[in-house]
Scaffold this motif. Structure first.
Motif, PDB file in Angstrom:
ATOM      1  N   TYR A  98     -25.451   0.045 -20.065  1.00 52.84           N
ATOM      2  CA  TYR A  98     -25.646   1.443 -19.650  1.00 52.84           C
ATOM      3  C   TYR A  98     -25.096   1.666 -18.249  1.00 52.84           C
ATOM      4  O   TYR A  98     -24.389   2.645 -17.993  1.00 52.84           O
ATOM      5  CB  TYR A  98     -27.133   1.798 -19.699  1.00 52.84           C
ATOM      6  N   TRP A  99     -25.411   0.764 -17.326  1.00 55.22           N
ATOM      7  CA  TRP A  99     -24.968   0.931 -15.948  1.00 55.22           C
ATOM      8  C   TRP A  99     -23.480   0.650 -15.791  1.00 55.22           C
ATOM      9  O   TRP A  99     -22.821   1.227 -14.922  1.00 55.22           O
ATOM     10  CB  TRP A  99     -25.809   0.050 -15.021  1.00 55.22           C
ATOM     11  N   LYS A 100     -22.945  -0.209 -16.633  1.00 50.80           N
ATOM     12  CA  LYS A 100     -21.494  -0.412 -16.612  1.00 50.80           C
ATOM     13  C   LYS A 100     -20.772   0.859 -17.059  1.00 50.80           C
ATOM     14  O   LYS A 100     -19.742   1.238 -16.484  1.00 50.80           O
ATOM     15  CB  LYS A 100     -21.107  -1.577 -17.523  1.00 50.80           C
ATOM     16  N   LEU A 101     -21.320   1.509 -18.088  1.00 46.68           N
ATOM     17  CA  LEU A 101     -20.741   2.764 -18.557  1.00 46.68           C
ATOM     18  C   LEU A 101     -20.889   3.852 -17.494  1.00 46.68           C
ATOM     19  O   LEU A 101     -19.983   4.673 -17.289  1.00 46.68           O
ATOM     20  CB  LEU A 101     -21.412   3.193 -19.863  1.00 46.68           C
ATOM     21  N   THR A 102     -22.031   3.853 -16.819  1.00 51.46           N
ATOM     22  CA  THR A 102     -22.252   4.816 -15.742  1.00 51.46           C
ATOM     23  C   THR A 102     -21.231   4.628 -14.626  1.00 51.46           C
ATOM     24  O   THR A 102     -20.650   5.602 -14.127  1.00 51.46           O
ATOM     25  CB  THR A 102     -23.669   4.658 -15.163  1.00 51.46           C
ATOM     26  N   ILE A 103     -21.001   3.375 -14.244  1.00 53.43           N
ATOM     27  CA  ILE A 103     -20.000   3.074 -13.213  1.00 53.43           C
ATOM     28  C   ILE A 103     -18.627   3.567 -13.645  1.00 53.43           C
ATOM     29  O   ILE A 103     -17.856   4.108 -12.843  1.00 53.43           O
ATOM     30  CB  ILE A 103     -19.966   1.555 -12.933  1.00 53.43           C
ATOM     31  N   THR A 104     -18.322   3.414 -14.920  1.00 52.22           N
ATOM     32  CA  THR A 104     -17.023   3.856 -15.444  1.00 52.22           C
ATOM     33  C   THR A 104     -16.835   5.350 -15.247  1.00 52.22           C
ATOM     34  O   THR A 104     -15.797   5.802 -14.752  1.00 52.22           O
ATOM     35  CB  THR A 104     -16.904   3.511 -16.941  1.00 52.22           C
ATOM     36  N   PHE A 105     -17.841   6.145 -15.613  1.00 53.11           N
ATOM     37  CA  PHE A 105     -17.750   7.597 -15.446  1.00 53.11           C
ATOM     38  C   PHE A 105     -17.696   7.988 -13.967  1.00 53.11           C
ATOM     39  O   PHE A 105     -16.967   8.912 -13.587  1.00 53.11           O
ATOM     40  CB  PHE A 105     -18.916   8.293 -16.148  1.00 53.11           C
ATOM     41  N   VAL A 106     -18.478   7.299 -13.138  1.00 50.83           N
ATOM     42  CA  VAL A 106     -18.473   7.598 -11.698  1.00 50.83           C
ATOM     43  C   VAL A 106     -17.094   7.340 -11.111  1.00 50.83           C
ATOM     44  O   VAL A 106     -16.544   8.174 -10.369  1.00 50.83           O
ATOM     45  CB  VAL A 106     -19.536   6.749 -10.966  1.00 50.83           C
ATOM     46  N   VAL A 107     -16.516   6.197 -11.433  1.00 55.54           N
ATOM     47  CA  VAL A 107     -15.207   5.828 -10.887  1.00 55.54           C
ATOM     48  C   VAL A 107     -14.132   6.805 -11.335  1.00 55.54           C
ATOM     49  O   VAL A 107     -13.321   7.275 -10.521  1.00 55.54           O
ATOM     50  CB  VAL A 107     -14.832   4.389 -11.310  1.00 55.54           C
ATOM     51  N   PHE A 108     -14.118   7.142 -12.623  1.00 56.30           N
ATOM     52  CA  PHE A 108     -13.093   8.060 -13.130  1.00 56.30           C
ATOM     53  C   PHE A 108     -13.285   9.472 -12.564  1.00 56.30           C
ATOM     54  O   PHE A 108     -12.301  10.179 -12.304  1.00 56.30           O
ATOM     55  CB  PHE A 108     -13.113   8.091 -14.655  1.00 56.30           C
ATOM     56  N   ALA A 109     -14.531   9.903 -12.381  1.00 56.01           N
ATOM     57  CA  ALA A 109     -14.785  11.227 -11.811  1.00 56.01           C
ATOM     58  C   ALA A 109     -14.258  11.308 -10.381  1.00 56.01           C
ATOM     59  O   ALA A 109     -13.586  12.278  -9.995  1.00 56.01           O
ATOM     60  CB  ALA A 109     -16.278  11.537 -11.839  1.00 56.01           C
ATOM     61  N   ILE A 110     -14.545  10.281  -9.590  1.00 52.88           N
ATOM     62  CA  ILE A 110     -14.080  10.261  -8.198  1.00 52.88           C
ATOM     63  C   ILE A 110     -12.562  10.138  -8.148  1.00 52.88           C
ATOM     64  O   ILE A 110     -11.896  10.802  -7.334  1.00 52.88           O
ATOM     65  CB  ILE A 110     -14.741   9.100  -7.430  1.00 52.88           C
ATOM     66  N   ALA A 111     -11.993   9.299  -9.016  1.00 54.71           N
ATOM     67  CA  ALA A 111     -10.537   9.099  -9.026  1.00 54.71           C
ATOM     68  C   ALA A 111      -9.806  10.390  -9.367  1.00 54.71           C
ATOM     69  O   ALA A 111      -8.797  10.739  -8.735  1.00 54.71           O
ATOM     70  CB  ALA A 111     -10.173   7.999 -10.019  1.00 54.71           C
ATOM     71  N   LEU A 112     -10.303  11.118 -10.367  1.00 52.94           N
ATOM     72  CA  LEU A 112      -9.664  12.377 -10.752  1.00 52.94           C
ATOM     73  C   LEU A 112      -9.753  13.401  -9.621  1.00 52.94           C
ATOM     74  O   LEU A 112      -8.775  14.069  -9.294  1.00 52.94           O
ATOM     75  CB  LEU A 112     -10.305  12.934 -12.023  1.00 52.94           C
TER      76      LEU A 112
END
Length: 224
Positions: A98-112
């Motif tokens: 769950y937290w790995k998936l959360t990190i994925t969304f956080v990283v992509f949101a900030i990157a975009l």
């Protein structure tokens, strides 16, 4: 909701939740209590504020570049990232995936959001490459972080390369606004305006700015 209204909404949300975060922090300091509940509230308000900032960047990108699909994708990623952080904190989820998936969304949101901001400045043609390169490095860095989170990579060489890419991202983040200032301060003489006709009869440029065009003088025609 149009991009302008979206920007105002995200800005108001950011100010509101930032003020709430400050108020909670002050009350916690004055009361001498700063437990798990206060920490969760602060993390919640900070997450919403951060998501508002990223979403505001995406809304500006939609407004200036007229690329709704990309901008909306960034807004959706920001919303999902904030929701997963808040949900995970309050329900105390301990699942690693769950937290790995959360990190994925956080990283992509900030990157975009980061990439969108760097594409907004109107640079000269000879400097456009810097924006493309910056977006490339941001994409590489985001993928490296996500890969490290999911793969639990322990290689020193991998993180040295990640650090090198991070430095390049910071470099271009600082250089692009400077190039914008240089470009705005140069008199380039005659301006070239490329317009595309819209269905309503108006015209727009690559930045999404709207123009009305009126024929001032007909071209002279030769007589036989």
């Amino acid at each position: 909701m149009n991009p302008t209204e979206a920007k105002r909404l995200f800005l108001r949300l950011f100010i509101g939740f930032l003020s709430l975060t400050a108020a909670i922090a002050i009350l916690s300091v004055l009361s001498g209590e700063f437990g798990e509940f206060q920490l969760k509230v602060l993390a919640t308000t900070f997450s919403i504020s951060a998501a508002s900032i990223c979403s505001m960047s995406c809304a500006v990108f939609i407004d200036k570049k007229n690329k709704k699909e990309l901008g909306i994708t960034g807004i959706v990623f920001s919303g999902i990232a904030a929701s997963m952080i808040i949900g995970g904190l309050w329900t105390e989820i301990n699942e690693e995936e769950y937290w790995k998936l959360t990190i994925t969304f956080v990283v992509f949101a900030i990157a975009l959001a980061h990439a969108f901001l760097l594409t907004l400045p109107d640079l000269s043609l000879k400097h456009k490459w810097s924006q493309v390169t910056a977006c490339l490095f941001i994409s590489i860095l985001a993928l490296q972080i996500v890969a490290a989170a999911w793969g639990e990579i322990n290689s020193d060489g991998y993180y040295k390369f990640l650090a090198a890419i991070s430095i390049l991202v910071v470099l271009f983040t600082l250089v692009i606004p400077i190039l914008m200032k240089i470009h705005s301060g140069i008199d380039e003489g005659q301006r070239i305006l490329n317009l595309t006709e819209n269905p309503d009869g108006t015209f727009s440029n690559n930045s999404g700015e709207i123009y009305t065009v009126t024929k001032v003088k007909a071209e002279p025609t030769g007589r036989g």
